[in-house]
Design a protein around this motif. Structure first.
Motif, PDB file in Angstrom:
ATOM      1  N   THR A   1       0.825  -1.204   0.000  1.00  0.00           N
ATOM      2  CA  THR A   1       0.000   0.000   0.000  1.00  0.00           C
ATOM      3  C   THR A   1       0.859   1.254   0.000  1.00  0.00           C
ATOM      4  O   THR A   1       0.757   2.091  -0.899  1.00  0.00           O
ATOM      5  CB  THR A   1      -0.953   0.014   1.218  1.00  0.00           C
ATOM      6  OG1 THR A   1      -1.834  -1.103   1.138  1.00  0.00           O
ATOM      7  CG2 THR A   1      -1.787   1.290   1.232  1.00  0.00           C
ATOM      8  N   LEU A   2       1.728   1.384   1.019  1.00  0.00           N
ATOM      9  CA  LEU A   2       2.554   2.584   1.103  1.00  0.00           C
ATOM     10  C   LEU A   2       3.515   2.709  -0.076  1.00  0.00           C
ATOM     11  O   LEU A   2       3.574   3.745  -0.741  1.00  0.00           O
ATOM     12  CB  LEU A   2       3.345   2.593   2.414  1.00  0.00           C
ATOM     13  CG  LEU A   2       2.555   2.783   3.705  1.00  0.00           C
ATOM     14  CD1 LEU A   2       3.492   2.837   4.908  1.00  0.00           C
ATOM     15  CD2 LEU A   2       1.727   4.052   3.648  1.00  0.00           C
ATOM     16  N   CYS A   3       4.288   1.651  -0.324  1.00  0.00           N
ATOM     17  CA  CYS A   3       5.344   1.729  -1.348  1.00  0.00           C
ATOM     18  C   CYS A   3       4.821   1.571  -2.775  1.00  0.00           C
ATOM     19  O   CYS A   3       5.177   2.344  -3.660  1.00  0.00           O
ATOM     20  CB  CYS A   3       6.428   0.689  -1.064  1.00  0.00           C
ATOM     21  SG  CYS A   3       7.343   0.988   0.468  1.00  0.00           S
ATOM     22  N   GLN A   4       3.981   0.571  -3.005  1.00  0.00           N
ATOM     23  CA  GLN A   4       3.544   0.296  -4.373  1.00  0.00           C
ATOM     24  C   GLN A   4       2.334   1.129  -4.791  1.00  0.00           C
ATOM     25  O   GLN A   4       2.356   1.784  -5.832  1.00  0.00           O
ATOM     26  CB  GLN A   4       3.241  -1.191  -4.540  1.00  0.00           C
ATOM     27  CG  GLN A   4       4.483  -2.084  -4.436  1.00  0.00           C
ATOM     28  CD  GLN A   4       4.180  -3.543  -4.743  1.00  0.00           C
ATOM     29  OE1 GLN A   4       3.137  -3.885  -5.270  1.00  0.00           O
ATOM     30  NE2 GLN A   4       5.110  -4.418  -4.396  1.00  0.00           N
ATOM     31  N   ALA A   5       1.281   1.127  -3.982  1.00  0.00           N
ATOM     32  CA  ALA A   5       0.048   1.816  -4.377  1.00  0.00           C
ATOM     33  C   ALA A   5       0.117   3.329  -4.183  1.00  0.00           C
ATOM     34  O   ALA A   5      -0.349   4.089  -5.029  1.00  0.00           O
ATOM     35  CB  ALA A   5      -1.133   1.241  -3.596  1.00  0.00           C
ATOM     36  N   MET A   6       0.718   3.786  -3.065  1.00  0.00           N
ATOM     37  CA  MET A   6       0.724   5.212  -2.750  1.00  0.00           C
ATOM     38  C   MET A   6       2.001   5.920  -3.183  1.00  0.00           C
ATOM     39  O   MET A   6       2.081   7.150  -3.141  1.00  0.00           O
ATOM     40  CB  MET A   6       0.483   5.411  -1.244  1.00  0.00           C
ATOM     41  CG  MET A   6      -0.825   4.811  -0.751  1.00  0.00           C
ATOM     42  SD  MET A   6      -1.156   5.083   1.009  1.00  0.00           S
ATOM     43  CE  MET A   6      -1.557   6.832   0.988  1.00  0.00           C
ATOM     44  N   GLY A   7       3.021   5.163  -3.564  1.00  0.00           N
ATOM     45  CA  GLY A   7       4.221   5.776  -4.124  1.00  0.00           C
ATOM     46  C   GLY A   7       5.252   6.271  -3.134  1.00  0.00           C
ATOM     47  O   GLY A   7       6.203   6.958  -3.517  1.00  0.00           O
ATOM     48  N   TYR A   8       5.101   5.935  -1.853  1.00  0.00           N
ATOM     49  CA  TYR A   8       6.137   6.300  -0.895  1.00  0.00           C
ATOM     50  C   TYR A   8       7.374   5.417  -1.115  1.00  0.00           C
ATOM     51  O   TYR A   8       7.251   4.250  -1.497  1.00  0.00           O
ATOM     52  CB  TYR A   8       5.650   6.092   0.548  1.00  0.00           C
ATOM     53  CG  TYR A   8       4.631   7.100   1.038  1.00  0.00           C
ATOM     54  CD1 TYR A   8       5.022   8.350   1.488  1.00  0.00           C
ATOM     55  CD2 TYR A   8       3.275   6.788   1.058  1.00  0.00           C
ATOM     56  CE1 TYR A   8       4.089   9.265   1.955  1.00  0.00           C
ATOM     57  CE2 TYR A   8       2.327   7.694   1.516  1.00  0.00           C
ATOM     58  CZ  TYR A   8       2.743   8.933   1.960  1.00  0.00           C
ATOM     59  OH  TYR A   8       1.813   9.839   2.411  1.00  0.00           O
ATOM     60  N   SER A   9       8.553   5.971  -0.868  1.00  0.00           N
ATOM     61  CA  SER A   9       9.759   5.145  -0.888  1.00  0.00           C
ATOM     62  C   SER A   9       9.809   4.338   0.398  1.00  0.00           C
ATOM     63  O   SER A   9       9.112   4.667   1.364  1.00  0.00           O
ATOM     64  CB  SER A   9      11.013   6.026  -0.998  1.00  0.00           C
ATOM     65  OG  SER A   9      11.174   6.795   0.186  1.00  0.00           O
ATOM     66  N   TRP A  10      10.621   3.273   0.432  1.00  0.00           N
ATOM     67  CA  TRP A  10      10.676   2.494   1.666  1.00  0.00           C
ATOM     68  C   TRP A  10      11.300   3.305   2.794  1.00  0.00           C
ATOM     69  O   TRP A  10      10.994   3.098   3.972  1.00  0.00           O
ATOM     70  CB  TRP A  10      11.398   1.162   1.465  1.00  0.00           C
ATOM     71  CG  TRP A  10      12.849   1.209   1.043  1.00  0.00           C
ATOM     72  CD1 TRP A  10      13.350   1.106  -0.212  1.00  0.00           C
ATOM     73  CD2 TRP A  10      13.993   1.323   1.917  1.00  0.00           C
ATOM     74  NE1 TRP A  10      14.730   1.163  -0.194  1.00  0.00           N
ATOM     75  CE2 TRP A  10      15.146   1.283   1.087  1.00  0.00           C
ATOM     76  CE3 TRP A  10      14.157   1.450   3.293  1.00  0.00           C
ATOM     77  CZ2 TRP A  10      16.440   1.384   1.603  1.00  0.00           C
ATOM     78  CZ3 TRP A  10      15.444   1.551   3.811  1.00  0.00           C
ATOM     79  CH2 TRP A  10      16.569   1.515   2.972  1.00  0.00           C
ATOM     80  N   GLN A  11      12.157   4.268   2.449  1.00  0.00           N
ATOM     81  CA  GLN A  11      12.731   5.141   3.478  1.00  0.00           C
ATOM     82  C   GLN A  11      11.649   6.031   4.102  1.00  0.00           C
ATOM     83  O   GLN A  11      11.623   6.242   5.325  1.00  0.00           O
ATOM     84  CB  GLN A  11      13.847   6.007   2.881  1.00  0.00           C
ATOM     85  CG  GLN A  11      15.074   5.226   2.450  1.00  0.00           C
ATOM     86  CD  GLN A  11      15.018   4.773   1.002  1.00  0.00           C
ATOM     87  OE1 GLN A  11      13.930   4.714   0.417  1.00  0.00           O
ATOM     88  NE2 GLN A  11      16.164   4.471   0.424  1.00  0.00           N
ATOM     89  N   GLN A  12      10.752   6.544   3.261  1.00  0.00           N
ATOM     90  CA  GLN A  12       9.638   7.340   3.781  1.00  0.00           C
ATOM     91  C   GLN A  12       8.677   6.474   4.596  1.00  0.00           C
ATOM     92  O   GLN A  12       8.150   6.919   5.624  1.00  0.00           O
ATOM     93  CB  GLN A  12       8.884   7.991   2.613  1.00  0.00           C
ATOM     94  CG  GLN A  12       9.646   9.108   1.919  1.00  0.00           C
ATOM     95  CD  GLN A  12       8.909   9.619   0.701  1.00  0.00           C
ATOM     96  OE1 GLN A  12       8.425   8.832  -0.113  1.00  0.00           O
ATOM     97  NE2 GLN A  12       8.834  10.929   0.547  1.00  0.00           N
ATOM     98  N   SER A  13       8.473   5.250   4.138  1.00  0.00           N
ATOM     99  CA  SER A  13       7.574   4.336   4.855  1.00  0.00           C
ATOM    100  C   SER A  13       8.118   3.990   6.230  1.00  0.00           C
ATOM    101  O   SER A  13       7.370   3.880   7.207  1.00  0.00           O
ATOM    102  CB  SER A  13       7.367   3.056   4.030  1.00  0.00           C
ATOM    103  OG  SER A  13       6.768   3.346   2.783  1.00  0.00           O
ATOM    104  N   LEU A  14       9.452   3.815   6.324  1.00  0.00           N
ATOM    105  CA  LEU A  14      10.067   3.573   7.635  1.00  0.00           C
ATOM    106  C   LEU A  14       9.876   4.777   8.553  1.00  0.00           C
ATOM    107  O   LEU A  14       9.644   4.627   9.759  1.00  0.00           O
ATOM    108  CB  LEU A  14      11.560   3.277   7.472  1.00  0.00           C
ATOM    109  CG  LEU A  14      11.954   1.872   7.021  1.00  0.00           C
ATOM    110  CD1 LEU A  14      13.471   1.767   6.890  1.00  0.00           C
ATOM    111  CD2 LEU A  14      11.447   0.808   7.986  1.00  0.00           C
TER     112      LEU A  14
END
Length: 431
Positions: free
Chosen positions: A88-101
């Motif tokens: 959801t965060l990384c693939q669907a919403m376009g956040y990077s994994w760094q932003q997701s962390l």
């Protein structure tokens, strides 16, 4: 001393029973060591570092619970929220994994604050009970769908959106893993999900799905955390979308943790006549601290595992059980080559069966009242069809508010729900 530190009373408890219970809990939930790196690595994160982060975060959170709450429960990265992180965060919403962390870190800190000030009661009381049950069931369906997708059993189809895939070696191994895990669990084999993953991995060798690197050895030093340790990116955080994401994470974590704690406490027999649970605040705090530490290490949100029930069934009643489980997570750091060898298709059984277990909450939903059943259904089905846990929660709350307003059931609403609904509408309009 053990009584003071871990709540172990030698007069009423046996050390051997507590150790066996702790080992049973670890064996039952150790599939997370294979599944969590597999899910999170789809974002581009280093899989070896993820294994270390998963083991260390699980050990820290479980040991904290052992000493703070003295309860026979275990904690590890949530099987719902790691999917939320990756898909959801990384693939669907376009956040990077760094932003997701960074989002996970903020959520952990907020969870510590609201746990300390007991704000969670206000939030919990604002969300309808039927929607809480629907969130858990919806996440279970979402996880199962991911398991089917990752193994190629369900594939994209331009005509029907999704369809049954071809029987490739990967898909066939996924089917074997699912059936095997289901049979083992039906026969009440302790550690059935773990055994299902291991057997499927071995079966995958002659099928060409499980690939053994040249010079492979089963034991090695722990992988470095440096590729993902404290890799936070706070860019673009001052947005309504991010605020809603953090809130959604907070809601899911609160509901998941409290629901699991209540259920496990009932099994241990420690619930008081008035319904209160001893040291539940400490258990919540260990979860919150574990989530914050997990984000720093590079893992997703920590939660209390329902698989702890397996250890409780073996007689675990004190923090000694969770202490043993936590120490086994530490030992597992040396076995990363074994867990990293496991292909994604071999974990399909665990994902689908965890979905089956989480579906248990559906029976608690009041289906006799359409104004209650409809929002619950919207919550569950949109999580899967929108491929987003956050969208499912938002649409579920929105549908609840709308149907209650249209049927003049204003007493079922509260100011918090109204404000949330307005925020959700704004989010969808400007998305």
């Amino acid at each position: 001393m053990l009584n003071k530190l871990l709540g172990f009373d030698p007069k009423t408890m046996k050390m051997r029973t507590e150790i066996i219970a702790g080992a049973t809990t670890f064996l039952t939930m150790s599939y997370i060591l294979a599944v969590n790196p597999s899910i999170l690595s789809s974002t581009g994160m280093d899989k070896g570092a993820l294994f270390t982060a998963t083991a260390v975060a699980s050990a820290i959170a479980t040991l904290l619970l052992a000493f703070m709450a003295k309860l026979p429960f275990a904690q590890a990265p949530s099987m719902g929220l790691n999917a939320f992180f990756a898909y959801t965060l990384c693939q669907a919403m376009g956040y990077s994994w760094q932003q997701s962390l960074a989002i996970m870190l903020i959520e952990g800190v907020l969870f510590i604050i609201i746990t300390f000030f007991n704000v969670r009661e206000l939030i919990l009381n604002s969300i309808p009970q039927n929607l809480r049950f629907a969130v858990s069931a919806g996440i279970g369906m979402f996880i199962a769908f991911i398991g089917l997708k990752n193994s190629g059993i369900i594939v994209a189809n331009p005509a029907t959106f999704v369809s049954l895939g071809n029987f490739t070696p990967t898909a066939t191994l996924g089917i074997i893993a699912i059936v095997l895990s289901g049979v083992l669990m039906a026969r009440r084999v302790k550690g059935s999900l773990f055994y299902g993953i291991i057997i499927a991995t071995v079966v995958g060798i002659p099928m060409g799905v499980t690939e053994i690197p040249e010079g492979w050895i089963p034991v090695s030093a722990p992988h470095s955390l440096s590729p993902i340790f404290c890799q936070f990116d706070f860019d673009g955080f001052l947005s309504l979308q991010t605020v809603l994401v953090v809130f959604s994470l907070l809601m899911v974590n609160i509901f998941d943790t409290i629901g699991t704690l209540v259920g496990l406490a009932e099994k241990t027999g420690i619930v008081k006549p008035d319904g209160s649970i001893p040291r539940v605040s400490q258990a919540m705090m260990s979860d919150a601290i574990g989530t914050t530490c997990g984000a720093m290490l590079g893992s997703s949100t920590i939660t209390t595992y329902v698989e702890s029930a397996s250890g409780i069934a073996e007689g675990g009643r004190s923090g000694m059980t969770s202490f043993v489980t936590g120490m086994l997570f530490v030992i597992s750091l040396l076995l990363s080559p074994i867990f990293l060898l496991i292909p994604g298709a071999a974990t399909s059984g665990a994902l689908v069966l965890v979905g089956v277990l989480m579906l248990d909450s559906v029976k608690k939903i009041d289906l006799s009242d359409v104004s209650e059943a409809f929002p619950a259904f919207i919550t569950m089905i949109t999580m899967v069809l929108c491929y987003s846990i956050a969208d499912g929660i938002c649409l579920g709350i929105l549908s609840f508010v709308i149907i209650k307003l249209c049927t003049a059931q204003w007493k079922a609403l509260n100011p918090t729900l109204i404000v949330l609904s307005l925020l959700f509408v704004i989010n969808f309009v400007f998305k």
